[in-house]
Design an enzyme around this catalytic site. Structure first.
Site, PDB file in Angstrom:
ATOM      1  N   SER A 230     -63.313  -6.954  16.998  1.00  0.00           N
ATOM      2  CA  SER A 230     -62.512  -6.216  17.966  1.00  0.00           C
ATOM      3  C   SER A 230     -61.153  -5.918  17.357  1.00  0.00           C
ATOM      4  O   SER A 230     -60.536  -6.763  16.714  1.00  0.00           O
ATOM      5  CB  SER A 230     -62.371  -6.976  19.285  1.00  0.00           C
ATOM      6  OG  SER A 230     -61.944  -8.287  19.065  1.00  0.00           O
TER       7      SER A 230
ATOM      8  N   HIS B 115     -65.808  -3.098  21.754  1.00  0.00           N
ATOM      9  CA  HIS B 115     -66.850  -3.432  20.782  1.00  0.00           C
ATOM     10  C   HIS B 115     -67.807  -2.232  20.759  1.00  0.00           C
ATOM     11  O   HIS B 115     -68.666  -2.097  21.625  1.00  0.00           O
ATOM     12  CB  HIS B 115     -67.595  -4.705  21.184  1.00  0.00           C
ATOM     13  CG  HIS B 115     -66.709  -5.915  21.309  1.00  0.00           C
ATOM     14  ND1 HIS B 115     -67.118  -7.165  20.959  1.00  0.00           N
ATOM     15  CD2 HIS B 115     -65.429  -6.047  21.715  1.00  0.00           C
ATOM     16  CE1 HIS B 115     -66.140  -8.025  21.155  1.00  0.00           C
ATOM     17  NE2 HIS B 115     -65.097  -7.361  21.619  1.00  0.00           N
TER      18      HIS B 115
ATOM     19  N   HIS C 279     -72.033 -10.927  20.510  1.00  0.00           N
ATOM     20  CA  HIS C 279     -71.494 -12.288  20.525  1.00  0.00           C
ATOM     21  C   HIS C 279     -72.449 -13.242  21.236  1.00  0.00           C
ATOM     22  O   HIS C 279     -73.186 -12.842  22.137  1.00  0.00           O
ATOM     23  CB  HIS C 279     -70.146 -12.317  21.257  1.00  0.00           C
ATOM     24  CG  HIS C 279     -69.049 -11.590  20.541  1.00  0.00           C
ATOM     25  ND1 HIS C 279     -68.861 -10.231  20.672  1.00  0.00           N
ATOM     26  CD2 HIS C 279     -68.088 -12.041  19.680  1.00  0.00           C
ATOM     27  CE1 HIS C 279     -67.826  -9.875  19.920  1.00  0.00           C
ATOM     28  NE2 HIS C 279     -67.341 -10.949  19.312  1.00  0.00           N
TER      29      HIS C 279
ATOM     30  N   TYR D 256     -71.638 -15.371  23.383  1.00  0.00           N
ATOM     31  CA  TYR D 256     -71.263 -15.511  24.796  1.00  0.00           C
ATOM     32  C   TYR D 256     -71.903 -14.465  25.694  1.00  0.00           C
ATOM     33  O   TYR D 256     -71.861 -14.587  26.910  1.00  0.00           O
ATOM     34  CB  TYR D 256     -69.732 -15.519  24.973  1.00  0.00           C
ATOM     35  CG  TYR D 256     -68.985 -14.283  24.509  1.00  0.00           C
ATOM     36  CD1 TYR D 256     -69.151 -13.062  25.141  1.00  0.00           C
ATOM     37  CD2 TYR D 256     -68.098 -14.358  23.440  1.00  0.00           C
ATOM     38  CE1 TYR D 256     -68.455 -11.940  24.720  1.00  0.00           C
ATOM     39  CE2 TYR D 256     -67.397 -13.250  23.002  1.00  0.00           C
ATOM     40  CZ  TYR D 256     -67.585 -12.034  23.654  1.00  0.00           C
ATOM     41  OH  TYR D 256     -66.905 -10.932  23.228  1.00  0.00           O
TER      42      TYR D 256
ATOM     43  N   ALA E 217     -61.012 -10.922  15.310  1.00  0.00           N
ATOM     44  CA  ALA E 217     -59.715 -11.178  15.933  1.00  0.00           C
ATOM     45  C   ALA E 217     -59.727 -12.642  16.326  1.00  0.00           C
ATOM     46  O   ALA E 217     -60.714 -13.125  16.873  1.00  0.00           O
ATOM     47  CB  ALA E 217     -59.545 -10.287  17.167  1.00  0.00           C
TER      48      ALA E 217
ATOM     49  N   MET F  39     -64.629 -16.577  18.464  1.00  0.00           N
ATOM     50  CA  MET F  39     -65.964 -16.661  19.094  1.00  0.00           C
ATOM     51  C   MET F  39     -67.023 -15.920  18.288  1.00  0.00           C
ATOM     52  O   MET F  39     -68.034 -15.492  18.857  1.00  0.00           O
ATOM     53  CB  MET F  39     -65.914 -16.079  20.503  1.00  0.00           C
ATOM     54  CG  MET F  39     -64.828 -16.677  21.385  1.00  0.00           C
ATOM     55  SD  MET F  39     -64.716 -15.862  22.984  1.00  0.00           S
ATOM     56  CE  MET F  39     -63.140 -16.485  23.562  1.00  0.00           C
ATOM     57  N   SER F  40     -66.793 -15.749  16.999  1.00  0.00           N
ATOM     58  CA  SER F  40     -67.761 -14.969  16.210  1.00  0.00           C
ATOM     59  C   SER F  40     -67.861 -15.519  14.801  1.00  0.00           C
ATOM     60  O   SER F  40     -67.475 -16.650  14.530  1.00  0.00           O
ATOM     61  CB  SER F  40     -67.336 -13.498  16.175  1.00  0.00           C
ATOM     62  OG  SER F  40     -66.157 -13.346  15.396  1.00  0.00           O
TER      63      SER F  40
ATOM     64  N   ASN G  88     -52.920 -13.616  18.514  1.00  0.00           N
ATOM     65  CA  ASN G  88     -52.135 -14.401  19.482  1.00  0.00           C
ATOM     66  C   ASN G  88     -52.210 -15.866  19.091  1.00  0.00           C
ATOM     67  O   ASN G  88     -53.166 -16.266  18.437  1.00  0.00           O
ATOM     68  CB  ASN G  88     -52.700 -14.204  20.902  1.00  0.00           C
ATOM     69  CG  ASN G  88     -54.189 -14.464  20.916  1.00  0.00           C
ATOM     70  OD1 ASN G  88     -54.981 -13.538  20.779  1.00  0.00           O
ATOM     71  ND2 ASN G  88     -54.582 -15.709  21.023  1.00  0.00           N
TER      72      ASN G  88
ATOM     73  N   HIS H 135     -57.030 -10.136  27.332  1.00  0.00           N
ATOM     74  CA  HIS H 135     -57.954  -9.425  26.419  1.00  0.00           C
ATOM     75  C   HIS H 135     -57.358  -8.113  25.933  1.00  0.00           C
ATOM     76  O   HIS H 135     -57.535  -7.729  24.784  1.00  0.00           O
ATOM     77  CB  HIS H 135     -59.296  -9.196  27.112  1.00  0.00           C
ATOM     78  CG  HIS H 135     -60.345  -8.588  26.229  1.00  0.00           C
ATOM     79  ND1 HIS H 135     -60.825  -9.235  25.099  1.00  0.00           N
ATOM     80  CD2 HIS H 135     -60.974  -7.402  26.287  1.00  0.00           C
ATOM     81  CE1 HIS H 135     -61.727  -8.452  24.509  1.00  0.00           C
ATOM     82  NE2 HIS H 135     -61.834  -7.337  25.204  1.00  0.00           N
TER      83      HIS H 135
HETATM   84 CL1  6GU Z   1     -56.982 -18.207  21.359  1.00  0.00          CL
HETATM   85  N1  6GU Z   1     -59.563 -18.187  21.141  1.00  0.00           N
HETATM   86  C1  6GU Z   1     -60.737 -17.636  20.894  1.00  0.00           C
HETATM   87  N2  6GU Z   1     -61.827 -18.389  21.030  1.00  0.00           N
HETATM   88  N3  6GU Z   1     -60.899 -16.365  20.496  1.00  0.00           N
HETATM   89  C2  6GU Z   1     -59.802 -15.627  20.352  1.00  0.00           C
HETATM   90  C3  6GU Z   1     -58.542 -16.134  20.611  1.00  0.00           C
HETATM   91  C4  6GU Z   1     -58.456 -17.464  21.018  1.00  0.00           C
HETATM   92  N4  6GU Z   1     -57.631 -15.156  20.390  1.00  0.00           N
HETATM   93  C5  6GU Z   1     -58.312 -14.083  20.001  1.00  0.00           C
HETATM   94  N5  6GU Z   1     -59.642 -14.350  19.967  1.00  0.00           N
END
Ligand code: 6GU
Length: 267
Positions: free
Chosen positions: A33, A65, A88, A90, A118, A206-207, A230, A242
């Site tokens: 992303s 995405h 993903h 999730y 990201a 998450m990837s 972030n 997001h």
């Molecule tokens: Cl803080 N956590 C996760 N799991 N994915 C992210 C994130 C944080 N910031 C961008 N993608």
């Protein structure tokens, strides 16, 4: 349609060859992303198709995405396969759709897989939002694995030292870090972020980890790059959103596209 994921990837690679007119691909890049605009700097587009034109691909479930596959010719004549968007874990369809793109790319000839994402930064002391960090290793906390059975493959060097050195020829100042993956879709709690720091993580997302494992199983060399969008929850500043994650990604995408274009031309 077959329910063997490897045979399904072979079918998708055949369909990919006929849809793009490209016989074999040298490198695949998965654009996370915010990374989608970076794709334009990698080379000249030969063809672009929605992923759903190929067997086994599922439509993108999250905004930002894109779910398209682009065949590109680089300045040095290499053929690149760019996956614009990914599936993903999730999304809840299981692990196979998550790694289908990488498996298809490998069946289409790819020996190098570039995985971008990201990520949240776990080290705000040294990291800046918008910074790109090379993934040196990962910790897989997704609870999933794309391999089943007695496939005890070695993961000593999932993210190739050679490819990381190539990137540093282009950008000597780029930092390295350990990427921790959770299943999501929630972001972590502040306590989970503290745990990630304690166990040696530098970025969290998450990837990437499942795709990296699938790429190594397929014998490809892997390059991973995280864009820190972030800080992790509770480290500093405002709660996560997001939309912000997507915007920060876009701002650095052009610079990263140029970097990837240069790296691909050195492969
Ligand atoms: Cl803080 N956590 C996760 N799991 N994915 C992210 C994130 C944080 N910031 C961008 N993608």
């Amino acid at each position: 349609m077959t329910n063997d994921p490897y045979a399904l990837a072979t079918d998708a690679a055949i369909a990919l060859r006929s849809a793009t007119g490209v016989d074999s691909f040298d490198v695949a890049l998965v654009m996370g992303s915010g990374w989608v605009p970076a794709a334009d700097a990698i080379g000249e587009t030969l063809a672009e198709i929605p992923v759903t034109d190929l067997p086994g691909f599922t439509p993108a479930a999250v905004a930002g995405h894109a779910g398209r596959i682009r065949a590109v010719r680089t300045a040095t004549g290499a053929s690149a396969l760019i996956l614009l968007g990914r599936t993903h874990l999730y999304e809840g369809r299981g692990v196979e759709p998550v790694v289908h793109g990488v498996r298809t790319a490998i069946k289409a000839g790819v020996r190098t897989v570039v995985l971008t994402n990201a990520a949240g930064g776990l080290r705000p002391e040294t990291q800046k939002v918008g910074e790109a960090i090379l993934i040196s290793d990962h910790i897989n906390l997704t609870g999933a694995n794309p391999l089943t059975g007695a496939t005890f493959i070695d993961l000593t060097e999932v993210y190739s030292r050679r490819l990381r050195a190539l990137v540093r020829e282009v950008d000597p100042g780029m930092a390295e870090g350990v990427y921790i993956a959770f299943r999501g879709p929630t972001y972590e709690t502040p306590a989970e972020i503290q745990m990630c720091r304690t166990i040696g993580g530098d970025m969290v997302g998450m990837s990437t980890v499942l795709e990296a494992i699938a790429a190594r199983e397929g014998g490809a060399e892997v390059l991973g790059i995280s864009l820190v969008t972030n800080p992790g929850a509770g480290l500093v500043g405002e709660p996560l959103n997001h939309q912000e994650v997507l915007e920060v990604g876009r701002a650095t995408a052009t610079r990263m596209g140029e970097l990837l274009g240069q790296v691909v031309s050195k492969l």
